[in-house]
Design a protein around this motif. Structure first.
Motif, short mmCIF file in Angstrom:
data_model
loop_
_atom_site.label_atom_id
_atom_site.label_comp_id
_atom_site.label_asym_id
_atom_site.label_seq_id
_atom_site.Cartn_x
_atom_site.Cartn_y
_atom_site.Cartn_z
N GLN A 216 -8.43 59.86 81.72
CA GLN A 216 -9.46 58.91 82.12
C GLN A 216 -8.84 57.88 83.05
O GLN A 216 -8.42 56.81 82.63
N LEU A 217 -8.76 58.23 84.32
CA LEU A 217 -8.07 57.38 85.28
C LEU A 217 -9.03 56.35 85.86
O LEU A 217 -10.19 56.67 86.17
N PRO A 218 -8.56 55.13 86.05
CA PRO A 218 -9.44 54.08 86.61
C PRO A 218 -9.69 54.30 88.09
O PRO A 218 -8.85 54.87 88.80
N THR A 219 -10.82 53.84 88.56
CA THR A 219 -11.12 53.84 89.99
C THR A 219 -11.14 52.42 90.55
O THR A 219 -11.44 52.23 91.73
N ASP A 220 -10.85 51.44 89.69
CA ASP A 220 -10.91 50.04 90.11
C ASP A 220 -9.53 49.41 90.21
O ASP A 220 -9.39 48.19 90.24
N ARG A 221 -8.49 50.24 90.26
CA ARG A 221 -7.14 49.74 90.48
C ARG A 221 -6.32 50.82 91.17
O ARG A 221 -6.63 52.02 91.06
N PRO A 222 -5.29 50.45 91.89
CA PRO A 222 -4.49 51.43 92.62
C PRO A 222 -3.71 52.34 91.67
O PRO A 222 -3.33 51.95 90.56
N ILE A 223 -3.48 53.57 92.15
CA ILE A 223 -2.71 54.55 91.39
C ILE A 223 -1.62 55.11 92.31
O ILE A 223 -1.87 55.40 93.48
N ILE A 224 -0.43 55.26 91.77
CA ILE A 224 0.63 55.99 92.45
C ILE A 224 0.80 57.33 91.73
O ILE A 224 1.31 57.38 90.61
N PHE A 225 0.31 58.39 92.35
CA PHE A 225 0.50 59.73 91.81
C PHE A 225 1.89 60.22 92.21
O PHE A 225 2.23 60.23 93.40
#
Length: 244
Positions: free
Chosen positions: A69-78
């Motif tokens: 359940q990954l957020p869409t309202d904060r940056p992610i480093i994959f």
């Protein structure tokens, strides 16, 4: 059998893959020039849908598992391992709601239909590996865009492709720079399997009948961990997933 079929189906694959790149070059240009970022991103997403499923012409299977359940309202480093150029289209298509950007060699921004245009105008970082000041500056600009727009970035932390499928030690530099600019980002490992086997014999024949797999693993919150600890945790999670 896989190699034998490759002699037949590689031609079909290259035609399908190349045709997609040629068709979407003007589509991208129109979308970007006249309708802006959202339309351009839509064209890139659809392009990478076709590039991803062109693997079917090689009789290769596509499995992309994301139970997080990954957020869409904060940056992610994959953070992913890297096995071949065919790793990339599926990451763009299946992670499209996170607006994934890439850190790429600046040389790739010229001469490749669709791909060069997207790298030049899509919002990623195009770095000159011979110019460390320029490279860091580009990554900093990418980090600022991540902060402003809640974009994500995909980093192949090995620094190069693992042509035999065996993971190389992950490098910390680019991730550490991004974390300085984007301290709220979470780290999300992505394990890639079997894509190296596509090009095991070189560019011709490509291999067929492969189960290509992408698995999004549990997010890693920064907490009080330093970049080295975060990258090592991501590296170990991927190794465990792919059995290394």
């Amino acid at each position: 059998m896989s190699k034998l079929l490759g002699y037949i189906f590689t031609v079909v694959f290259y035609f399908t893959f190349g045709l997609s790149l040629v068709i979407f070059q003007p589509i991208q240009w129109i979308c970007y020039k006249f309708f802006g970022y959202s339309a351009h991103k839509w064209s890139v997403d659809i392009l990478n849908f076709f590039l991803t499923y062109s693997q079917f012409t090689l009789l290769n299977g596509i499995s992309f598992k994301n139970n997080q359940q990954l957020p869409t309202d904060r940056p992610i480093i994959f953070v992913a391992n890297h096995q071949s150029m065919y790793d990339i289209p599926s990451l763009i298509w299946f992670l499209r709601k996170h607006h994934p950007k890439f850190i790429s060699k600046i040389e790739l921004t010229k001469g490749i239909p669709s791909i060069s245009f997207n790298l030049k105008y899509g919002g990623g970082a195009n770095i000159d590996r011979k110019d460390s000041k320029q490279s860091i500056g580009e990554i900093i600009k990418l980090g600022r865009r991540m902060n402003e727009k809640n974009w994500s970035t995909v980093i192949f932390a090995e620094g190069t492709r693992a042509k035999d499928g065996k993971m190389k030690p992950f490098q910390v530099g680019g991730i550490a720079t991004l974390l300085k600019i984007v301290p709220t980002a979470i780290i999300v490992p992505v394990a890639i399997e079997n894509s190296w086997k596509i090009v095991r014999n070189g560019s011709y024949p490509l291999n067929t009948l492969l189960p290509l797999k992408w698995t999004v693993l549990a997010p890693i919150e920064r907490g009080d961990k330093n970049p080295e600890e975060l990258v090592l945790q991501a590296e170990n999670a991927i190794k465990q997933q792919i059995g290394q």
